[in-house]
Design an enzyme around this catalytic site. Structure first.
Site, short mmCIF file in Angstrom:
data_model
loop_
_atom_site.label_atom_id
_atom_site.label_comp_id
_atom_site.label_asym_id
_atom_site.label_seq_id
_atom_site.Cartn_x
_atom_site.Cartn_y
_atom_site.Cartn_z
N ARG A 103 -7.46 -50.67 16.61
CA ARG A 103 -7.75 -49.18 16.31
C ARG A 103 -6.34 -48.21 16.71
O ARG A 103 -6.77 -46.98 17.06
CB ARG A 103 -9.15 -48.73 16.58
N CYS A 148 -17.48 -44.59 13.06
CA CYS A 148 -17.72 -45.19 14.72
C CYS A 148 -17.09 -44.28 15.65
O CYS A 148 -15.87 -44.07 15.53
CB CYS A 148 -17.36 -46.62 14.86
N GLU A 200 -13.32 -43.58 19.81
CA GLU A 200 -12.38 -44.21 18.68
C GLU A 200 -12.29 -42.91 18.01
O GLU A 200 -10.91 -42.58 17.56
CB GLU A 200 -13.13 -45.01 17.81
#
Length: 306
Positions: free
Chosen positions: A181, A229, A300
């Site tokens: 990520r 998310c 995230e």
């Protein structure tokens, strides 16, 4: 901000859409966030280069935003120049290195959804994993967006980066430092992305995209305001959503922010949330997961300071 200051910004960025004291709640998928000191909306790569040169010369802080789908802005807003790349949509160029491979050169402002529509229409496979992921192609590469079935690092051939002096360079995929990520060590703004895809029957590509989208739609709150998310999955062990769910936190609310009953790794704005609510809920989740499992989750979502 004084009227004269607003005029100064509009003069600096003359010819480029410039919004002063613009609420960031209008420009983020969370639908929260106070005003940006100034928000500029370049439409060409030349605009981006000019903005960056001006900001460097004037010593102005810059913040880069794509679709605004993976960011949380404080209620007090952001100081400096927010450069939003959503309008960076010059023509997509298709190159054919051989009969089975295709290179798509895509300006950073195109949405992932629009790229997938092109893939479906042209019979190009490789990006189907991205069905249902919001945001722009530039932001997706910057965050190495993905799912368990694939990520942007799998299909990126190169990126075009414009630095603070306005100079533009192409960085080949093998020189990009992708991690989970994240795309590390990029000194500048991603203004374009080249994807390496393969030829496939259009019906096959369309079916895969549709199947992946339906899977996301049934397991994630795609129709509610969120930033996707919220936490990264731990390197080892259970996914973040499962850890949060096992703490019994689905449906927990603070103010207008709620842990989604559909997927526990989504914090959603139920309609009245402010950034403060989301931050408080984030901290509560962190505390409960650590208390139960001794695991420190990492966000995230990019959380911006004032």
């Amino acid at each position: 901000m004084t009227e004269d200051t607003a005029k100064d910004y509009k003069t600096l960025f003359k010819g480029i859409e410039t919004l002063v004291s613009e609420p960031m709640a209008r420009h983020t998928s969370f639908g929260v966030g106070g005003p940006a000191e100034v928000l500029v909306l370049p439409e060409t790569k030349q605009d981006v280069a000019r903005i960056l040169r001006i900001c460097r010369e004037e010593r102005l802080k810059t913040i880069i935003v794509g679709g605004g789908t993976n960011i949380l802005v404080p209620d007090s807003g952001i100081a400096g120049v927010v450069i939003r790349l959503l309008k960076l949509k010059q023509k997509i160029v298709e190159n054919r290195p051989d009969s089975k491979k295709v290179l798509l050169d895509i300006p950073a402002g195109y949405s992932l959804a629009s790229v997938l529509r092109l893939c479906s229409k042209s019979g190009l496979e490789g990006a189907e994993f991205a069905a249902g992921i919001p945001g722009t192609i530039g932001g997706a590469v910057r965050m190495n967006a993905g799912t368990p079935t694939g990520s942007m690092s799998d299909i990126v051939a190169s990126v075009e980066v414009t630095d603070s002096s306005g100079e533009t360079n192409i960085i080949p995929g093998e020189h990009l430092d992708f991690s989970y990520r994240c795309l590390d060590s990029i000194n500048g703004v991603i203004t374009g992305v080249s994807l390496l895809l393969s030829r496939e029957d259009r019906k096959v590509v369309r079916k895969r995209i549709y199947r992946n989208y339906i899977r996301k739609k049934t397991t994630q709150p795609l129709l509610q305001k969120s930033a996707g998310c919220f936490f990264k999955n731990p390197v080892d062990g259970k996914p973040a959503g499962e850890l949060i769910e096992r703490c019994g936190l689905k449906g927990v609310k603070i103010g207008g922010a709620m842990v989604s009953p559909i997927h526990a790794n989504f914090i959603v704005n139920t309609g009245s949330a402010v950034s403060r609510d989301i931050l408080k809920l984030k901290d509560f989740i962190l505390k409960e997961v650590f208390r139960e499992f001794s695991i420190e989750l990492q966000p995230e979502v990019i959380i911006k300071d004032e």
